[in-house]
Scaffold this motif. Sequence first.
Motif, PDB file in Angstrom:
ATOM      1  N   ARG A 109      72.788  33.373  53.068  1.00 39.66           N
ATOM      2  CA  ARG A 109      72.948  34.710  52.480  1.00 39.66           C
ATOM      3  C   ARG A 109      72.039  35.710  53.190  1.00 39.66           C
ATOM      4  NH1 ARG A 109      74.788  37.510  48.410  1.00 39.66           N
ATOM      5  NH2 ARG A 109      73.553  39.305  47.712  1.00 39.66           N
ATOM      6  N   LEU A 110      70.812  35.295  53.470  1.00 43.22           N
ATOM      7  CA  LEU A 110      69.873  36.186  54.162  1.00 43.22           C
ATOM      8  C   LEU A 110      70.412  36.554  55.544  1.00 43.22           C
ATOM      9  CD1 LEU A 110      67.138  37.605  54.365  1.00 43.22           C
ATOM     10  CD2 LEU A 110      66.158  35.435  55.177  1.00 43.22           C
ATOM     11  N   LYS A 111      70.950  35.569  56.254  1.00 42.92           N
ATOM     12  CA  LYS A 111      71.482  35.838  57.588  1.00 42.92           C
ATOM     13  C   LYS A 111      72.674  36.794  57.517  1.00 42.92           C
ATOM     14  CE  LYS A 111      73.446  32.500  59.997  1.00 42.92           C
ATOM     15  NZ  LYS A 111      73.615  31.316  60.877  1.00 42.92           N
ATOM     16  N   ALA A 112      73.541  36.609  56.524  1.00 40.45           N
ATOM     17  CA  ALA A 112      74.707  37.484  56.378  1.00 40.45           C
ATOM     18  C   ALA A 112      74.270  38.929  56.110  1.00 40.45           C
ATOM     19  CB  ALA A 112      75.603  36.982  55.255  1.00 40.45           C
ATOM     20  N   LEU A 113      73.266  39.105  55.269  1.00 38.15           N
ATOM     21  CA  LEU A 113      72.762  40.449  54.976  1.00 38.15           C
ATOM     22  C   LEU A 113      72.084  41.063  56.195  1.00 38.15           C
ATOM     23  CD1 LEU A 113      71.379  39.729  51.419  1.00 38.15           C
ATOM     24  CD2 LEU A 113      73.088  41.468  51.958  1.00 38.15           C
ATOM     25  N   TRP A 114      71.399  40.242  56.962  1.00 32.00           N
ATOM     26  CA  TRP A 114      70.742  40.707  58.193  1.00 32.00           C
ATOM     27  C   TRP A 114      71.797  41.180  59.196  1.00 32.00           C
ATOM     28  CZ3 TRP A 114      65.811  37.632  59.838  1.00 32.00           C
ATOM     29  CH2 TRP A 114      65.074  38.351  60.773  1.00 32.00           C
ATOM     30  N   CYS A 115      72.877  40.403  59.334  1.00 31.47           N
ATOM     31  CA  CYS A 115      73.971  40.812  60.220  1.00 31.47           C
ATOM     32  C   CYS A 115      74.595  42.118  59.740  1.00 31.47           C
ATOM     33  CB  CYS A 115      75.042  39.718  60.276  1.00 31.47           C
ATOM     34  SG  CYS A 115      74.579  38.260  61.231  1.00 31.47           S
ATOM     35  N   ARG A 116      74.782  42.228  58.449  1.00 35.30           N
ATOM     36  CA  ARG A 116      75.365  43.448  57.899  1.00 35.30           C
ATOM     37  C   ARG A 116      74.480  44.659  58.168  1.00 35.30           C
ATOM     38  NH1 ARG A 116      76.589  43.246  51.642  1.00 35.30           N
ATOM     39  NH2 ARG A 116      74.763  44.578  51.379  1.00 35.30           N
ATOM     40  N   LEU A 117      73.185  44.437  58.102  1.00 38.74           N
ATOM     41  CA  LEU A 117      72.233  45.516  58.360  1.00 38.74           C
ATOM     42  C   LEU A 117      72.320  45.983  59.808  1.00 38.74           C
ATOM     43  CD1 LEU A 117      69.957  46.873  56.585  1.00 38.74           C
ATOM     44  CD2 LEU A 117      68.353  45.414  57.818  1.00 38.74           C
ATOM     45  N   LEU A 118      72.495  45.028  60.732  1.00 40.34           N
ATOM     46  CA  LEU A 118      72.593  45.357  62.150  1.00 40.34           C
ATOM     47  C   LEU A 118      74.009  45.704  62.587  1.00 40.34           C
ATOM     48  CD1 LEU A 118      70.314  42.516  63.646  1.00 40.34           C
ATOM     49  CD2 LEU A 118      69.678  44.898  63.170  1.00 40.34           C
ATOM     50  N   ASP A 119      74.948  45.593  61.634  1.00 41.49           N
ATOM     51  CA  ASP A 119      76.368  45.872  61.910  1.00 41.49           C
ATOM     52  C   ASP A 119      76.882  44.990  63.048  1.00 41.49           C
ATOM     53  OD1 ASP A 119      78.832  47.039  61.599  1.00 41.49           O
ATOM     54  OD2 ASP A 119      78.394  48.767  62.875  1.00 41.49           O
ATOM     55  N   CYS A 120      76.713  43.687  62.870  1.00 38.23           N
ATOM     56  CA  CYS A 120      77.172  42.731  63.884  1.00 38.23           C
ATOM     57  C   CYS A 120      77.666  41.466  63.194  1.00 38.23           C
ATOM     58  CB  CYS A 120      76.040  42.401  64.869  1.00 38.23           C
ATOM     59  SG  CYS A 120      74.596  41.637  64.092  1.00 38.23           S
ATOM     60  N   ASP A 121      78.458  40.668  63.909  1.00 38.54           N
ATOM     61  CA  ASP A 121      78.978  39.418  63.365  1.00 38.54           C
ATOM     62  C   ASP A 121      77.980  38.275  63.512  1.00 38.54           C
ATOM     63  OD1 ASP A 121      81.400  40.620  62.675  1.00 38.54           O
ATOM     64  OD2 ASP A 121      82.241  40.260  64.670  1.00 38.54           O
ATOM     65  N   ARG A 122      77.187  38.331  64.589  1.00 38.32           N
ATOM     66  CA  ARG A 122      76.162  37.310  64.825  1.00 38.32           C
ATOM     67  C   ARG A 122      74.856  38.008  65.162  1.00 38.32           C
ATOM     68  NH1 ARG A 122      77.974  32.784  68.979  1.00 38.32           N
ATOM     69  NH2 ARG A 122      75.999  31.931  68.170  1.00 38.32           N
ATOM     70  N   LEU A 123      73.763  37.415  64.729  1.00 39.07           N
ATOM     71  CA  LEU A 123      72.464  38.005  65.030  1.00 39.07           C
ATOM     72  C   LEU A 123      72.215  37.969  66.539  1.00 39.07           C
ATOM     73  CD1 LEU A 123      70.134  36.507  62.252  1.00 39.07           C
ATOM     74  CD2 LEU A 123      70.962  38.856  62.419  1.00 39.07           C
ATOM     75  N   PRO A 124      71.687  39.042  67.116  1.00 36.48           N
ATOM     76  CA  PRO A 124      71.283  39.002  68.526  1.00 36.48           C
ATOM     77  C   PRO A 124      70.245  37.909  68.743  1.00 36.48           C
ATOM     78  CG  PRO A 124      71.246  41.244  67.663  1.00 36.48           C
ATOM     79  CD  PRO A 124      71.446  40.336  66.495  1.00 36.48           C
ATOM     80  N   PRO A 125      70.118  37.384  69.969  1.00 38.89           N
ATOM     81  CA  PRO A 125      69.199  36.265  70.219  1.00 38.89           C
ATOM     82  C   PRO A 125      67.767  36.504  69.754  1.00 38.89           C
ATOM     83  CG  PRO A 125      70.611  36.605  72.119  1.00 38.89           C
ATOM     84  CD  PRO A 125      70.891  37.736  71.178  1.00 38.89           C
ATOM     85  N   ASP A 126      67.234  37.726  69.939  1.00 40.12           N
ATOM     86  CA  ASP A 126      65.858  37.980  69.515  1.00 40.12           C
ATOM     87  C   ASP A 126      65.732  37.973  67.997  1.00 40.12           C
ATOM     88  OD1 ASP A 126      67.462  40.267  69.634  1.00 40.12           O
ATOM     89  OD2 ASP A 126      65.736  41.616  69.729  1.00 40.12           O
ATOM     90  N   HIS A 127      66.670  38.600  67.309  1.00 41.65           N
ATOM     91  CA  HIS A 127      66.650  38.586  65.838  1.00 41.65           C
ATOM     92  C   HIS A 127      66.895  37.173  65.314  1.00 41.65           C
ATOM     93  CE1 HIS A 127      66.474  42.916  64.657  1.00 41.65           C
ATOM     94  NE2 HIS A 127      66.831  43.058  65.921  1.00 41.65           N
ATOM     95  N   PHE A 128      67.778  36.427  65.972  1.00 43.85           N
ATOM     96  CA  PHE A 128      68.028  35.057  65.527  1.00 43.85           C
ATOM     97  C   PHE A 128      66.791  34.191  65.690  1.00 43.85           C
ATOM     98  CE2 PHE A 128      69.404  30.645  66.230  1.00 43.85           C
ATOM     99  CZ  PHE A 128      70.070  30.432  65.021  1.00 43.85           C
TER     100      PHE A 128
END
Length: 437
Positions: free
Chosen positions: A150-169
């Motif tokens: 859930r945290l990852k999904a919200l983080w992606c939504r915040l960045l407006d992306c489907d997958r977290l960028p490598p640095d954020h991941f």
Amino acid sequence: MKKKTPPELRRRGYRHFDDVWHGLDDQTQEFKPEDVAAHPFLPFIGRTQVERRYKRELGKVRAKERPLRYAAHKDARIYARYAQIVSELYEQQLADSGIAECVVAYRKTASKGSNITAAKEAFDFIEEFGECDVVTVDVSSFFENLDHERLKALWCRLLDCDRLPPDHFAIFKQLTRYRFVDLGRFLDEAEIAKASLSRRSRPGQTRKRLADMKNLRELFKREGVVEKHDDTAGIPQGSPASAVLSNLYMLDFDAALSKYATSIQGLYRRYSDDILIVAPAGKSSDVIARVRHELELVGLASNEDKESFHEFRMDDALVVRADVPVEYLGFEFNGARTVLKQKTITRYQQRATRRIKNLRRSAQSRGKKRLNRKKIFDRCTHIGRQNFVSYARRSARIFYPDSPKRNPIMRQLRNHVKFVKKRIERAEQWLDENVPT
């Protein structure tokens, strides 16, 4: 006014696996995404903070354990930088949703004040509302139960992306599947005295790391030294990014509860895991059912032992009073006055007593019969700054601006110097009797 040091450049005084200045170059630091994605993060240092609190209803002292995790110095600067990035986007989300005033904790915005102003705002609303119900809820094991997906999904939504960028991941991975070393176990393995870890660095000094990299590699290879958090929920308390991520996790929850409170002309506020809702009289059952439902939707639960219900009703003098005073953010409000919680006063007295005992032991070890009174008065009375008493006096000015020196909060402090002097006299009497001339 002196400009504040950005969180990512701040020097943290504790000793760790790297030195205090690691990663800083003339007070500048670049956080290139490709470097962050490939950065070899060190394990956290973990320790358990134990708070002993007297429970009057049980008639005994109970210990509350809080697992804390400390990041290595360069790692902490990276976490702090990405916490700032997430925080800026999160603040925009709050503004767009119209719920910025509902979230009180872990925010660095100009419009937000302290827990004192937040408590006053809530109590003023109750006073103006008149007859009402107030419900307070504590989320059970908040940081330990934040679901990773859930945290990852919200983080992606915040960045407006489907997958977290490598640095954020990389940051996400380090804060969800984190590794840590228990402090006590490590000190034993490395044969380091515990006292050497507790001393903070002073200006002009460079704290050496706990062990050089060669020895660290050897220590980390030993079975059981490095532990891994393998659960699908939970982030470490104590990292520079954990606070803002916990707020991000509650974004949809806050929006739902704010909308519900508005629909009943009430008030919703959340300070970390402490929730307060003001509702029309007779609505407390509906409120608690709604809170429990919304918590369940985000994988959390209410600590039912800490749920409290308060009825503010008109008395015979046509004044609204609470059947049970509401406690919120360290304060107590009954409809007529606001005071500091008695537990807060008791905790201050316990800490003052503990500080005096520690100074007594120090004096005994040096063969002295007198304590360092200046140190005690600076930390425990109105003579010093940035201590509990100065906090209480600031609270008095905010809650009672028309009478900042004569009010219920100041009356709670009227004997604080006498209390400290009495403890000092006892300690020095013990020194007179036990320290040889």
